[in-house]
Write a protein that holds these residues in place. Structure first.
Motif, mmCIF file in Angstrom:
data_model
loop_
_atom_site.group_PDB
_atom_site.id
_atom_site.type_symbol
_atom_site.label_atom_id
_atom_site.label_comp_id
_atom_site.label_asym_id
_atom_site.label_seq_id
_atom_site.Cartn_x
_atom_site.Cartn_y
_atom_site.Cartn_z
ATOM 1 N N LEU A 212 0.853 -1.185 0.000
ATOM 2 C CA LEU A 212 0.000 0.000 0.000
ATOM 3 C C LEU A 212 0.890 1.237 0.000
ATOM 4 C CD1 LEU A 212 -2.821 1.346 0.231
ATOM 5 C CD2 LEU A 212 -2.551 1.210 2.716
ATOM 6 N N ASN A 213 0.621 2.137 -0.923
ATOM 7 C CA ASN A 213 1.385 3.380 -1.016
ATOM 8 C C ASN A 213 2.881 3.102 -1.140
ATOM 9 O OD1 ASN A 213 1.389 6.145 -1.275
ATOM 10 N ND2 ASN A 213 1.429 6.559 0.924
ATOM 11 N N GLY A 214 3.195 2.025 -1.876
ATOM 12 C CA GLY A 214 4.589 1.701 -2.145
ATOM 13 C C GLY A 214 5.317 0.992 -1.019
ATOM 14 N N GLN A 215 4.598 0.605 0.056
ATOM 15 C CA GLN A 215 5.242 -0.057 1.181
ATOM 16 C C GLN A 215 4.480 -1.324 1.558
ATOM 17 O OE1 GLN A 215 6.696 2.515 4.450
ATOM 18 N NE2 GLN A 215 5.746 4.234 3.363
ATOM 19 N N SER B 267 -3.590 3.074 7.400
ATOM 20 C CA SER B 267 -2.930 4.214 6.762
ATOM 21 C C SER B 267 -1.438 3.972 6.620
ATOM 22 C CB SER B 267 -3.152 5.488 7.587
ATOM 23 O OG SER B 267 -4.530 5.788 7.699
ATOM 24 N N ASP C 252 1.419 6.583 5.561
ATOM 25 C CA ASP C 252 1.638 8.004 5.264
ATOM 26 C C ASP C 252 0.290 8.675 4.975
ATOM 27 O OD1 ASP C 252 4.349 7.638 5.692
ATOM 28 O OD2 ASP C 252 4.738 7.152 3.593
ATOM 29 N N ASN C 253 0.098 9.191 3.762
ATOM 30 C CA ASN C 253 -1.132 9.953 3.486
ATOM 31 C C ASN C 253 -2.194 9.137 2.755
ATOM 32 O OD1 ASN C 253 0.225 9.710 1.089
ATOM 33 N ND2 ASN C 253 -0.107 11.828 0.408
ATOM 34 N N LYS C 254 -2.011 7.814 2.669
ATOM 35 C CA LYS C 254 -2.982 6.983 1.965
ATOM 36 C C LYS C 254 -3.655 6.031 2.936
ATOM 37 C CE LYS C 254 -3.590 4.202 -2.213
ATOM 38 N NZ LYS C 254 -2.927 3.670 -3.443
ATOM 39 N N SER C 255 -4.998 5.961 2.883
ATOM 40 C CA SER C 255 -5.753 5.122 3.801
ATOM 41 C C SER C 255 -6.742 4.254 3.047
ATOM 42 C CB SER C 255 -6.523 5.987 4.821
ATOM 43 O OG SER C 255 -5.641 6.791 5.581
ATOM 44 N N ASP D 179 -2.200 -1.756 -3.484
ATOM 45 C CA ASP D 179 -1.442 -1.602 -4.732
ATOM 46 C C ASP D 179 -1.153 -2.967 -5.348
ATOM 47 O OD1 ASP D 179 -1.421 1.043 -3.962
ATOM 48 O OD2 ASP D 179 0.645 0.997 -3.228
#
Length: 254
Positions: A33-36, A86, A88-91, A117
């Protein structure tokens, strides 16, 4: 009611006879998620929520420090709760089942497959949805003669050349994949439609035009099928409900 809250109600308020099938797996499952990566587990469970294919549920204890859980909100009438994950800024939304709950899913978290992702089993990316371990796809060469018609017009005929691949998939009737040399190409035009299957890959489609009438998405094919379905690469399969198909001279049921 949110989709996850509705799912929780179905899973935990239903009577015992209607409870979904739950199967543990030792595969290493990871989510991005969000690259992590947000979890890394060998204790995931496959849960058949809709009866057609399973979804992964992940132990909450196997979520990584990269992810933060939002404030849990109990779902009305049951002990599980909806939450947010969450990075960072993606939830994304999630469904959490507390350890105290009397369920095989106690301590597990559900995330909608499309919300992440990417998902991985071992080092292979899962595409479209997790595979059902009780679902088989067998592809066998066959000498059957297959002819396809639309409104009495022949659009495909293997004739004496053969080359047909028969595909046998759990819960589905036989599918007949025809070599491209058997197709009457003057009747087919490419479609913009694409669909996906974790067992076979991404399918592309053709429309047919017969006597000025268009039949949408009458046949599909796989340009780059999965390794397990490589024997049908490039071959066409016609929708039985949109055509008349004859196998060894016998019409197959629509």
């Amino acid at each position: 009611m949110s989709d996850l809250a509705e799912l929780a109600s179905k899973l935990f308020n239903a009577n015992k006879d209607s409870q979904p099938k739950i199967v543990g797996t030792e595969k290493r499952v990871r989510g991005l998620l969000n690259g992590q990566y947000i979890f890394d587990t060998t204790a995931a469970k496959l849960v058949w929520e809709n009866g057609f294919y399973p979804n992964y549920w992940i132990p909450r204890s196997d979520f990584l420090s990269t992810v933060k859980f939002g404030e849990d909100k109990p779902v009305s009438g049951i002990d599980s709760s909806t939450s947010t994950l969450s990075v960072d800024n993606k939830s994304v939304a999630s469904l959490v089942v507390p350890d105290s709950f009397n369920s095989e899913l106690a301590g597990y978290v559900k995330i909608d497959f499309k919300a992440l992702d990417a998902w991985y089993e071992e080092q292979a990316q899962i595409v479209y949805h997790p595979k059902d371990p009780f679902h088989r796809v067998d592809i066998l060469p066959t000498g059957r003669h297959v002819k396809v018609e639309i409104d009495g017009v022949v659009v495909a005929d293997t004739g004496s050349e053969g080359g047909v691949m028969s595909l046998w998939e759990t819960r589905f009737p036989a599918r007949w994949y025809l070599p491209r040399t058997a197709i009457k190409w003057e009747y087919l035009t490419p479609s913009d439609t694409h669909t996906g299957c974790p067992y076979k890959g991404e399918a592309s489609y053709y429309n047919a035009v017969i006597n000025g009438k268009e039949v949408k998405d009458v046949a599909w094919w796989y340009k780059n099928p999965t390794l397990e379905s490589g024997n049908i690469v490039g071959m066409l399969c016609f929708y039985p409900n949109k055509v008349d198909t004859f196998v060894d001279g016998k019409a197959i049921e629509k």
